[in-house]
Design an enzyme around this catalytic site. Structure first.
Site, PDB file in Angstrom:
ATOM      1  N   SER A 435       0.826  -1.208   0.000  1.00  0.00           N
ATOM      2  CA  SER A 435       0.000   0.000   0.000  1.00  0.00           C
ATOM      3  C   SER A 435       0.867   1.268   0.000  1.00  0.00           C
ATOM      4  O   SER A 435       1.601   1.503  -0.951  1.00  0.00           O
ATOM      5  CB  SER A 435      -0.942  -0.043   1.203  1.00  0.00           C
ATOM      6  OG  SER A 435      -1.883   0.998   1.148  1.00  0.00           O
ATOM      7  N   ASP A 647     -10.183  -4.580  -4.671  1.00  0.00           N
ATOM      8  CA  ASP A 647      -9.627  -3.468  -3.893  1.00  0.00           C
ATOM      9  C   ASP A 647     -10.290  -2.167  -4.323  1.00  0.00           C
ATOM     10  O   ASP A 647     -10.124  -1.718  -5.459  1.00  0.00           O
ATOM     11  CB  ASP A 647      -8.116  -3.400  -4.124  1.00  0.00           C
ATOM     12  CG  ASP A 647      -7.412  -2.478  -3.144  1.00  0.00           C
ATOM     13  OD1 ASP A 647      -8.097  -1.674  -2.495  1.00  0.00           O
ATOM     14  OD2 ASP A 647      -6.181  -2.578  -3.028  1.00  0.00           O
ATOM     15  N   HIS A 680      -7.955  -5.055   0.027  1.00  0.00           N
ATOM     16  CA  HIS A 680      -6.676  -4.349   0.142  1.00  0.00           C
ATOM     17  C   HIS A 680      -5.695  -5.008   1.106  1.00  0.00           C
ATOM     18  O   HIS A 680      -4.489  -5.044   0.848  1.00  0.00           O
ATOM     19  CB  HIS A 680      -6.933  -2.907   0.565  1.00  0.00           C
ATOM     20  CG  HIS A 680      -5.753  -2.009   0.441  1.00  0.00           C
ATOM     21  ND1 HIS A 680      -5.211  -1.660  -0.774  1.00  0.00           N
ATOM     22  CD2 HIS A 680      -4.993  -1.384   1.383  1.00  0.00           C
ATOM     23  CE1 HIS A 680      -4.176  -0.857  -0.580  1.00  0.00           C
ATOM     24  NE2 HIS A 680      -4.019  -0.673   0.724  1.00  0.00           N
TER      25      HIS A 680
END
Length: 785
Positions: A435, A647, A680
């Site tokens: 991320s 996501d 995610h």
């Protein structure tokens, strides 16, 4: 007469020079005070002299102020730093070239935007201001990357500044708490239907958890954990450990990692505690960035083959990075003999998280899995984190918080990489990021930022890469941050830490309550679920977040000027629109070519292996304009990407498309995968993440490791049969074909067979719960005694 004229001319020159120096001295004193930590009347024996003496350019966009007592102060505008250096040039009769900013590459975009530092124009260089030539030439390059507006500048703590800071802290404490309260209430309100359905299912004497995709596996692991707790309490593990040591002498591998902690999970925010539960240990190194921040670097190791580093050697080094010569056979890392060394890898965490996110799933944690596979695992944390520290600044100083994602990339990441290489003695390492960690890495390696760090990375493994925004950015509470002005953003969220009340809650609430609340709030904010996680461990997952981040960095993510506006980290929205039109035109052109071909050629042209596609790819690879407008240059390491198919936070498919369209001719994509159904955080916390992600990461790291390193390192478990090692080619870029995994929504038969059929105890291959099964047997024996 000629002699008299010459003498007079020299006297005039000397007088002018003296006047210039006197004027420069006055200006320099003012500038030194303006850029220093304290005003002269605020200094004492404790503070020492904190006046600025020189600006050192770490990159073309990042000047750091050196103070008289040897400290470093961050966040200084280029213009102010250049002015200080030019004045010093006059005072010391120094060659101006010695203090010039380091050269940086300028990246041009298709919409005409220039990213980086624009070079001086001739008319700017020749512009004079009266007779003060040096000051007239001190004008800095005009503007910096539009994706990264300059951070605010704060001088020494004057009375006016203190009042300003106090007012902002009061307003932000009240308003940000109200904002957080709205989020908590929203999370609670949206949880009502879920709770009601759960209660109704219970009233019908049914188990609502049976609908979870990994229910049977969750139950099996839960029982194994409870059995292990019983065995630990009865201290049967001590007797068994001795037996395991004896068995290990006969060549049994599974007993290499013996737990050093046990019993019920205490829900600690302590990586070492969880490492010791799986037979590893952890030591903490302190790293100083080039702008003076102190950040934590965690090192995982096997206490059976590595001696803990002395505490005096884990203190911060000098802030200059990549100064120490590294070699695989050097003194650092000498605890492992040649042939038995472990290849170093560095893991970087995501937004509002710490590196503990990689260590929460026992043996199925990515960090523990890679450590037990045979890698030397280092966990990097960004500035501030759980314990905000700076060599000169304190928490209340707004300069402590004047940074965003770019500083994290060009300052924190190089400092962490440099320290790992210094400690291990290798020339390169493998970089894994999740991320926001991928964002700071992608930013840092851009050719207008700090591309040279690419020479220190053997491969960049991006998990849920965050380069393009997903649909979640349009949610109402994020839209609120985009609507308000930068000034109002600071009124609501301050100029220090972003909603520090979250950290207060973390320290006061019991672990279980905090874990439950953390999940509900973050699930509401980021639209993810715990369906694929081990529900029994969910409270543990949130013990390592949130951490302190600056309000300025959150403004970069969510404010009206940067990421939320352009929905990309390195391209403007105008450039994205141009690229989308180009992609559509290429697709139409390809479609027309296929429609005009005969049947046989048309069949060949359907997938990506067609002759036509190869020609198109080859043409694009040779297109110089692709390199001209690319984000990355020749220093870039190979990339491997794992994209979450469900996501909503980021758009990983868009990044893959950028590579597949060859908009980055210098980037070799050695592995790319879309995992359908994954959200995610599932790449880290899903129960089958080791099977779908971890094992592939392990192989990619070894395939791309330098040949010199492989000769002195032990081969990681699971990589014994690898023989197709990566070699960079100066010719055409070769990309791995995108892989799509559509089985993320269920516990696969392959994974179940591996769990049941493995003989290894203690993990290291994503099967760590066999150790718990062994403990379960011990508990049964204990009950019988």
């Amino acid at each position: 007469m000629a002699t008299t004229t010459t003498v007079r001319h020299k006297l005039h020159e000397a007088t002018d020079k003296t006047k210039t120096k006197a004027q420069a001295a006055v200006e320099f004193a003012k500038q030194a005070e303006r850029l220093g930590q304290y005003a002269p009347d605020q200094e004492n024996d404790t503070t020492g002299s904190t006046q600025a003496v020189e600006a050192r350019f770490v990159t073309a966009q990042d000047p750091v102020i050196l103070t008289a007592d040897g400290g470093r102060l961050p966040a200084v505008p280029i213009e102010e730093a250049t002015k200080l250096n030019k004045l010093k040039d006059v005072l010391e009769d120094r060659d101006p070239l010695e203090s010039e900013p380091v050269s940086g590459e300028l990246r041009e975009s298709k919409d005409g935007t220039l990213h980086g530092v624009r070079p001086k124009r001739k008319n700017e260089e020749n512009q004079k201001k009266g007779t003060d030539a040096p000051l007239g030439e001190s004008k800095a390059p005009s503007r910096t990357n539009p994706m990264f507006p300059p951070v605010p500048v704060y001088g020494p703590p004057s009375t006016l500044r203190k009042v300003h800071c106090i007012l902002l802290r009061i307003s932000s404490a009240i308003l940000s708490f109200c904002f957080l309260l709205v989020i908590i209430l929203g999370a609670a309100f949206t949880s009502i239907p879920i709770v009601a359905e759960h209660i109704w299912t219970r009233l019908k004497r049914q188990n609502p958890d049976k609908r979870r995709p990994f229910f049977e596996e969750e139950e099996r692991r839960k029982k194994a954990r409870r059995a292990a707790e019983v065995a630990w309490k009865k201290q049967q593990h001590t007797v068994e450990s001795q037996k395991l040591v004896d068995d290990n002498e006969e060549g049994k591998e599974g007993d290499e990692f013996v737990p050093l902690e046990g019993g019920p999970d205490e829900l600690k925010c302590d990586v070492r505690y969880y490492a010791r539960r799986v037979g590893l240990d952890c030591e903490i190194f302190e790293v100083q960035t080039e702008d003076g921040f102190i950040i934590d670097l965690w090192h995982l190791y096997n206490p059976r083959d590595y001696n803990r580093t002395d505490e005096s050697e884990r203190v911060p080094h000098a802030p200059d990075v990549f100064r120490r010569t590294t070699s695989c056979n050097g003194v650092p890392g000498s605890q492992y003999p040649s042939g038995q060394k472990k290849y170093p890898i560095l893991l970087i965490h995501g937004l509002l998280q710490s590196a503990g996110a990689y260590c929460t799933n026992d043996d199925d944690s990515l960090a523990f899995f890679l450590a037990k596979s045979g890698y030397d695992v280092w966990l990097g944390n960004n500035r501030c984190g759980f314990n905000p520290r700076h060599k000169m600044l304190d928490y209340s100083d707004p300069r402590m918080w004047a940074w965003n994602i770019r500083q994290m990339g060009v300052m924190d990441l190089p400092a962490l990489i440099s320290r790992v290489l210094s400690e291990t003695g290798f020339e390169k390492l493998g970089l894994i990021a999740h991320s926001q960690g991928t964002t700071q890495s992608l930013v840092a390696m851009a050719k207008e930022q700090r591309p040279e760090i690419g020479d220190k990375i053997s491969v960049f493994c991006a998990l849920a890469p965050a380069a393009y925004a997903g649909p979640l950015i349009q949610k109402a509470y994020f839209k609120f941050m985009q609507v308000i002005s930068p000034a109002m953003f600071r009124v609501v969220f301050g100029i220090h830490a972003f909603i520090p009340f979250m950290m207060t809650m973390h320290s006061l609430l019991p672990g279980k309550m905090y874990g439950t609340m953390g999940y509900r709030v973050f699930s509401f904010l980021f639209n993810w679920t715990d369906e694929r996680w081990d529900q029994d461990l969910r409270d543990r997952l949130f013990q390592f977040s949130p951490v302190y981040v600056s309000a300025e960095s959150m403004r970069w993510w969510l404010g009206r000027e940067c990421f939320a506006k352009h929905k990309c980290i390195l391209s403007t929205k105008e450039e994205k629109t141009i690229e989308e039109k180009e992609d559509e035109e290429e697709d139409r052109s390809r479609s027309r070519s296929r429609d005009g071909s005969d049947d046989e050629e048309s069949d060949d042209a359907q997938p990506g292996d067609s002759v036509l596609d190869e020609k198109e790819c080859s043409s694009r690879r040779r297109d110089s304009s692709r390199a001209r407008f690319a984000w990355y240059g020749p220093h870039t390491p190979p990339f491997a990407l794992w994209v979450c198919g469900a996501d909503d936070l980021v758009d990983g498919r868009r990044l893959l498309r950028r590579f597949e369209r060859n908009r980055e001719p210098y980037v070799d994509v050695v592995h790319s995968k879309v995992i359908e159904g994954y959200e995610h955080l599932d790449v880290l916390w899903a129960m089958d993440a080791i099977e779908k992600v971890g094992k592939e990461v392990r192989e990619v790291l070894w395939k791309t490791a330098p040949e010199e390193a492989r000769k002195v390192c032990r081969t990681p478990r699971g990589c014994e049969d690898i023989d197709d090692f990566y070699q960079r080619s100066d010719k055409l870029r070769e990309d791995a074909t995108r892989e799509v995994d559509a089985t993320a929504g269920e516990w696969s038969e392959k994974g179940a067979e591996q769990v049941k059929g493995s003989e290894q105890i203690g993990g290291g291959d994503g099967k760590g719960y066999e150790a718990l099964e062994a403990e379960k047997e011990l508990a049964v024996r204990a009950e019988q005694m």
